[in-house]
Design a protein around this motif. Sequence first.
Motif, PDB file in Angstrom:
ATOM      1  N   SER A 268       0.991  -1.068  -0.265  1.00 61.28           N
ATOM      2  CA  SER A 268      -0.021   0.261   0.308  1.00 61.28           C
ATOM      3  C   SER A 268       1.019   0.900   0.493  1.00 61.28           C
ATOM      4  O   SER A 268       1.975   1.162  -0.181  1.00 61.28           O
TER       5      SER A 268
ATOM      6  N   ILE B 229      -1.791   3.988  -7.406  1.00 59.67           N
ATOM      7  CA  ILE B 229      -2.755   3.710  -6.911  1.00 59.67           C
ATOM      8  C   ILE B 229      -3.768   4.696  -6.632  1.00 59.67           C
ATOM      9  O   ILE B 229      -4.462   4.052  -6.306  1.00 59.67           O
TER      10      ILE B 229
ATOM     11  N   LYS C 251      -7.451   4.069  -7.131  1.00 54.90           N
ATOM     12  CA  LYS C 251      -8.456   4.813  -6.675  1.00 54.90           C
ATOM     13  C   LYS C 251      -9.392   5.608  -6.796  1.00 54.90           C
ATOM     14  O   LYS C 251     -10.525   5.715  -7.165  1.00 54.90           O
ATOM     15  N   LYS C 252      -9.264   6.812  -7.840  1.00 54.96           N
ATOM     16  CA  LYS C 252      -9.526   8.448  -7.570  1.00 54.96           C
ATOM     17  C   LYS C 252     -10.493   7.238  -9.008  1.00 54.96           C
ATOM     18  O   LYS C 252     -12.355   7.744 -10.012  1.00 54.96           O
TER      19      LYS C 252
ATOM     20  N   GLN D  10     -12.232   4.527  -9.237  1.00 55.18           N
ATOM     21  CA  GLN D  10     -12.659   3.923  -8.769  1.00 55.18           C
ATOM     22  C   GLN D  10     -12.477   2.414  -8.859  1.00 55.18           C
ATOM     23  O   GLN D  10     -13.199   1.408  -9.169  1.00 55.18           O
TER      24      GLN D  10
ATOM     25  N   ILE E 178      -9.473   0.328  -7.560  1.00 54.70           N
ATOM     26  CA  ILE E 178      -8.898   0.025  -6.380  1.00 54.70           C
ATOM     27  C   ILE E 178      -9.322   0.749  -5.090  1.00 54.70           C
ATOM     28  O   ILE E 178     -10.246   1.592  -5.084  1.00 54.70           O
ATOM     29  N   ASP E 179      -9.818  -0.256  -3.674  1.00 55.63           N
ATOM     30  CA  ASP E 179      -9.862   0.702  -2.527  1.00 55.63           C
ATOM     31  C   ASP E 179      -7.803   0.353  -2.111  1.00 55.63           C
ATOM     32  O   ASP E 179      -7.462  -0.921  -1.828  1.00 55.63           O
ATOM     33  N   ILE E 180      -7.623   1.431  -1.037  1.00 54.26           N
ATOM     34  CA  ILE E 180      -6.616   1.904  -0.543  1.00 54.26           C
ATOM     35  C   ILE E 180      -6.845   1.270   0.631  1.00 54.26           C
ATOM     36  O   ILE E 180      -7.221   2.278   1.039  1.00 54.26           O
TER      37      ILE E 180
ATOM     38  N   ILE F  60      -3.943  -3.296  -1.302  1.00 53.65           N
ATOM     39  CA  ILE F  60      -4.513  -2.461  -2.174  1.00 53.65           C
ATOM     40  C   ILE F  60      -5.606  -3.818  -2.313  1.00 53.65           C
ATOM     41  O   ILE F  60      -5.185  -5.191  -3.216  1.00 53.65           O
TER      42      ILE F  60
ATOM     43  N   LYS G  74     -11.580  -3.809  -7.090  1.00 53.04           N
ATOM     44  CA  LYS G  74     -13.068  -3.389  -6.824  1.00 53.04           C
ATOM     45  C   LYS G  74     -13.716  -4.861  -7.657  1.00 53.04           C
ATOM     46  O   LYS G  74     -13.621  -4.635  -8.586  1.00 53.04           O
TER      47      LYS G  74
END
Length: 277
Positions: A234, A257, A261-262, A264, A266-268, A273, A276
């Motif tokens: 991460s 990363i 995430k921006k 949408q 992945i989730d950090i 990580i 999704k």
Amino acid sequence: MISLGQMNRLSVTERQDEAWLLHAEGDDRQVMLPIEDAPNNMKIDDSIQVFVYRDTNENLVATTARPQVMVGQMAMLTAKHNTAYGTFFDWGLPKDILVPRREQREPVEPGEKMLVYVYIDDADRIAASGKYRNYIDLERHSYQDGDEVHITVGEETPLGFGVVIDYKFSGLIYEDELFRKVKIGDQFKGYIRQVREDGLLDVSTQQPGYGKVPVLAEQILKKLEKTGGKLMMSDKSDPRDIKREFNCSKKAFKQAIGALKKNQTIDIFPDSIVLKK
């Protein structure tokens, strides 16, 4: 014109008992291509891509083989045998290439390797030199920060490695800008990290600025897919772990990363990580 030590597109003009004769428009010289080295279906007026060099009698000859290195380039070659004049090296052609003794940084024995620069000597013959620094930095460069370049690794320094850029200019690649293991003679794509005020060049194996982020983000996605959608790494991870896994800096990894995430994708989490679904 015929370019000695380069690949040439030449026209077929005549067939003799042991060779085809080739020529280039605007050049009166003829080049011999041995019959056994020519395509079986070749005929008069065909054009063919060949490498041009000189035989032991200094005649211009051609081959369809491509040597390991051409005039104006550098490569790590293996020594075959020594003579009073210098050392002959294997460069992938029947006639070995000579590194004269005066062009050797240190004596070399058969089987040893040397990083050499290939040039045309005063007698219009192809030769090579281990003192490649004598053949670079002979003109002013016009590079700008971020330019893509070809890198040849020269010698190790206290800061990293001295390199040759596009076979023409000196540069330095710092240890923390490598992002990969290298050894002398390695060649790869790189980028101008900084043109210093004195004109000297710092380079990196990683594209500077945000331009590298999309490529790195794609690498991270592929890694996530291989690991079942979760990666135990991460934005809090050790920079050494990031470098070992993705050959990039922690800053670049965080940018990549962050972009995922921006979008949408992945989730950090603090220690991982997750892709999704």
